[in-house]
Write a protein that holds these residues in place. Sequence first.
Motif, PDB file in Angstrom:
ATOM      1  N   ALA A 139       0.829  -1.214   0.000  1.00 49.07           N
ATOM      2  CA  ALA A 139       0.000   0.000   0.000  1.00 49.07           C
ATOM      3  C   ALA A 139       0.856   1.254   0.000  1.00 49.07           C
ATOM      4  CB  ALA A 139      -0.941  -0.004   1.207  1.00 49.07           C
ATOM      5  N   MET A 140       1.966   1.228   0.747  1.00 49.58           N
ATOM      6  CA  MET A 140       2.864   2.387   0.787  1.00 49.58           C
ATOM      7  C   MET A 140       3.492   2.650  -0.581  1.00 49.58           C
ATOM      8  SD  MET A 140       2.694   3.722   3.738  1.00 49.58           S
ATOM      9  CE  MET A 140       1.717   3.161   5.140  1.00 49.58           C
ATOM     10  N   LEU A 141       3.730   1.587  -1.335  1.00 46.11           N
ATOM     11  CA  LEU A 141       4.416   1.720  -2.622  1.00 46.11           C
ATOM     12  C   LEU A 141       3.460   1.836  -3.810  1.00 46.11           C
ATOM     13  CD1 LEU A 141       7.242  -0.932  -2.040  1.00 46.11           C
ATOM     14  CD2 LEU A 141       7.397   1.552  -1.793  1.00 46.11           C
ATOM     15  N   ALA A 142       2.157   1.708  -3.558  1.00 43.59           N
ATOM     16  CA  ALA A 142       1.181   1.702  -4.651  1.00 43.59           C
ATOM     17  C   ALA A 142       1.145   3.038  -5.376  1.00 43.59           C
ATOM     18  CB  ALA A 142      -0.208   1.362  -4.108  1.00 43.59           C
ATOM     19  N   GLN A 143       1.192   2.988  -6.716  1.00 45.30           N
ATOM     20  CA  GLN A 143       1.066   4.196  -7.532  1.00 45.30           C
ATOM     21  C   GLN A 143      -0.379   4.668  -7.578  1.00 45.30           C
ATOM     22  OE1 GLN A 143       3.665   5.861  -9.055  1.00 45.30           O
ATOM     23  NE2 GLN A 143       5.050   4.459  -7.997  1.00 45.30           N
ATOM     24  N   ASP A 144      -1.295   3.705  -7.608  1.00 43.60           N
ATOM     25  CA  ASP A 144      -2.728   3.993  -7.711  1.00 43.60           C
ATOM     26  C   ASP A 144      -3.415   3.486  -6.446  1.00 43.60           C
ATOM     27  OD1 ASP A 144      -5.376   4.304  -8.303  1.00 43.60           O
ATOM     28  OD2 ASP A 144      -5.350   3.113 -10.159  1.00 43.60           O
ATOM     29  N   THR A 145      -3.799   4.417  -5.571  1.00 45.70           N
ATOM     30  CA  THR A 145      -4.377   4.015  -4.284  1.00 45.70           C
ATOM     31  C   THR A 145      -5.738   3.335  -4.434  1.00 45.70           C
ATOM     32  OG1 THR A 145      -5.301   6.237  -4.011  1.00 45.70           O
ATOM     33  CG2 THR A 145      -3.160   5.808  -2.995  1.00 45.70           C
ATOM     34  N   SER A 146      -6.403   3.536  -5.560  1.00 45.33           N
ATOM     35  CA  SER A 146      -7.704   2.892  -5.763  1.00 45.33           C
ATOM     36  C   SER A 146      -7.559   1.377  -5.924  1.00 45.33           C
ATOM     37  CB  SER A 146      -8.408   3.472  -6.991  1.00 45.33           C
ATOM     38  OG  SER A 146      -7.712   3.134  -8.172  1.00 45.33           O
ATOM     39  N   ARG A 147      -6.332   0.926  -6.167  1.00 43.48           N
ATOM     40  CA  ARG A 147      -6.082  -0.512  -6.329  1.00 43.48           C
ATOM     41  C   ARG A 147      -5.776  -1.212  -5.007  1.00 43.48           C
ATOM     42  NH1 ARG A 147      -5.052  -2.301 -11.614  1.00 43.48           N
ATOM     43  NH2 ARG A 147      -5.092  -0.636 -13.181  1.00 43.48           N
ATOM     44  N   ILE A 148      -5.689  -0.461  -3.921  1.00 42.58           N
ATOM     45  CA  ILE A 148      -5.421  -1.070  -2.612  1.00 42.58           C
ATOM     46  C   ILE A 148      -6.713  -1.702  -2.099  1.00 42.58           C
ATOM     47  CG2 ILE A 148      -4.643  -0.660  -0.249  1.00 42.58           C
ATOM     48  CD1 ILE A 148      -3.194   1.861  -1.313  1.00 42.58           C
ATOM     49  N   THR A 149      -6.716  -3.013  -1.940  1.00 43.75           N
ATOM     50  CA  THR A 149      -7.933  -3.725  -1.545  1.00 43.75           C
ATOM     51  C   THR A 149      -7.989  -4.021  -0.044  1.00 43.75           C
ATOM     52  OG1 THR A 149      -6.871  -5.817  -2.099  1.00 43.75           O
ATOM     53  CG2 THR A 149      -8.227  -4.789  -3.810  1.00 43.75           C
ATOM     54  N   ASP A 150      -6.846  -4.105   0.594  1.00 43.54           N
ATOM     55  CA  ASP A 150      -6.810  -4.394   2.029  1.00 43.54           C
ATOM     56  C   ASP A 150      -7.178  -3.123   2.804  1.00 43.54           C
ATOM     57  OD1 ASP A 150      -5.380  -4.427   4.749  1.00 43.54           O
ATOM     58  OD2 ASP A 150      -5.151  -6.521   4.116  1.00 43.54           O
ATOM     59  N   GLN A 151      -8.264  -3.171   3.569  1.00 42.82           N
ATOM     60  CA  GLN A 151      -8.789  -1.987   4.229  1.00 42.82           C
ATOM     61  C   GLN A 151      -7.809  -1.418   5.254  1.00 42.82           C
ATOM     62  OE1 GLN A 151     -11.363  -0.171   3.425  1.00 42.82           O
ATOM     63  NE2 GLN A 151     -11.023   1.286   5.096  1.00 42.82           N
ATOM     64  N   ARG A 152      -7.201  -2.310   6.039  1.00 38.46           N
ATOM     65  CA  ARG A 152      -6.252  -1.842   7.046  1.00 38.46           C
ATOM     66  C   ARG A 152      -5.058  -1.170   6.375  1.00 38.46           C
ATOM     67  NH1 ARG A 152      -4.930  -6.102  11.474  1.00 38.46           N
ATOM     68  NH2 ARG A 152      -4.396  -7.360   9.661  1.00 38.46           N
ATOM     69  N   ALA A 153      -4.557  -1.758   5.297  1.00 40.24           N
ATOM     70  CA  ALA A 153      -3.430  -1.183   4.563  1.00 40.24           C
ATOM     71  C   ALA A 153      -3.804   0.163   3.960  1.00 40.24           C
ATOM     72  CB  ALA A 153      -2.974  -2.154   3.477  1.00 40.24           C
ATOM     73  N   LYS A 154      -5.028   0.253   3.458  1.00 40.70           N
ATOM     74  CA  LYS A 154      -5.497   1.517   2.877  1.00 40.70           C
ATOM     75  C   LYS A 154      -5.530   2.625   3.938  1.00 40.70           C
ATOM     76  CE  LYS A 154      -8.655   1.487  -0.332  1.00 40.70           C
ATOM     77  NZ  LYS A 154      -9.927   1.414  -1.094  1.00 40.70           N
ATOM     78  N   GLU A 155      -5.971   2.273   5.151  1.00 40.30           N
ATOM     79  CA  GLU A 155      -6.033   3.254   6.241  1.00 40.30           C
ATOM     80  C   GLU A 155      -4.634   3.736   6.628  1.00 40.30           C
ATOM     81  OE1 GLU A 155      -8.236   1.313   9.315  1.00 40.30           O
ATOM     82  OE2 GLU A 155     -10.151   1.441   8.236  1.00 40.30           O
ATOM     83  N   PHE A 156      -3.665   2.809   6.643  1.00 40.53           N
ATOM     84  CA  PHE A 156      -2.290   3.202   6.949  1.00 40.53           C
ATOM     85  C   PHE A 156      -1.745   4.142   5.869  1.00 40.53           C
ATOM     86  CE2 PHE A 156      -1.720  -0.255  10.140  1.00 40.53           C
ATOM     87  CZ  PHE A 156      -1.067   0.492  11.103  1.00 40.53           C
ATOM     88  N   ARG A 157      -2.052   3.862   4.590  1.00 38.02           N
ATOM     89  CA  ARG A 157      -1.598   4.720   3.498  1.00 38.02           C
ATOM     90  C   ARG A 157      -2.211   6.111   3.643  1.00 38.02           C
ATOM     91  NH1 ARG A 157       0.593   4.579  -1.887  1.00 38.02           N
ATOM     92  NH2 ARG A 157       0.280   6.682  -2.691  1.00 38.02           N
ATOM     93  N   GLN A 158      -3.490   6.176   3.931  1.00 39.42           N
ATOM     94  CA  GLN A 158      -4.168   7.467   4.092  1.00 39.42           C
ATOM     95  C   GLN A 158      -3.569   8.247   5.267  1.00 39.42           C
ATOM     96  OE1 GLN A 158      -8.161   5.984   4.477  1.00 39.42           O
ATOM     97  NE2 GLN A 158      -8.596   6.130   2.280  1.00 39.42           N
ATOM     98  N   PHE A 159      -3.282   7.528   6.359  1.00 36.08           N
ATOM     99  CA  PHE A 159      -2.712   8.161   7.541  1.00 36.08           C
ATOM    100  C   PHE A 159      -1.306   8.683   7.243  1.00 36.08           C
ATOM    101  CE2 PHE A 159      -0.493   7.807  11.746  1.00 36.08           C
ATOM    102  CZ  PHE A 159      -1.201   8.813  12.387  1.00 36.08           C
TER     103      PHE A 159
END
Length: 251
Positions: A139-159
């Motif tokens: 999730a930290m390395l994702a170019q396109d955040t819309s492709r992050i499917t893991d909810q917890r990982a997405k929250e960490f990226r947003q934070f």
Amino acid sequence: MAYFDSDGVQIYFEEHGKGEPVVLVHGFASRAAHNWGAMNWFTTLAPHFRVVALDCRGHGKSGKPHDPAAYAGATMGDDVIRLMDHLGIKRTLIMGYSMGGRIVTGLLMTHPERLRAAVLGGIGAASGSNFDRKPIIDAMLAQDTSRITDQRAKEFRQFAELTGNDLKALAACMGSNREDFTAEKIAAQKIRVPVMIVIGTKDLLVGDPTRLRDAIPGSKLVMLEGRDHMSAPGDTIYKESVLEFFKSAPA
């Protein structure tokens, strides 16, 4: 702004108040100004103590290596000890939250003589079912955040984006080779430093806090009703409990 060199990495820290020292170690993807400043910990503790808060390596204003080896093993705990040495602090009260709680747990086992009392926030004992770090790294390395499917990982990226951190450095930090502290490993150390564990009743991110309490003789567990991993640091009961605990700690 204050910095010191910790084995080749510049570590930022700030100080508030006077008196007996309290060292604060923030959580993953956070920084001192957010974990402690924005949550009013400086204004809570500084009237009573000399508060020292660092930005952990890879975070905030500190150096941000992109090599996982720069975060491996006891490195991040060593940064805390070097900060204490830099400031001439022989023994301290200390609190860590989440990743910071893990760092402080390591110090309880390796440098107990440097700690008067410790608060472990947002942390439990690790188990075989401990969460997989890979989704967070991805999730930290994702170019396109819309492709992050893991909810917890997405929250960490947003934070991480909210706190303005370096995503590649965070991926390296999360991907570093470090040992998980099981209840059995912690219990084997026979920790004698006074410890208080604080965690939200809705915190699903970490291990079992009761197993951590049982692994540390005489430790106290405070459960924050209705709080999850992100909302616990701002809780009033958390602050009141820590202030009382630190004030009653033996010299």
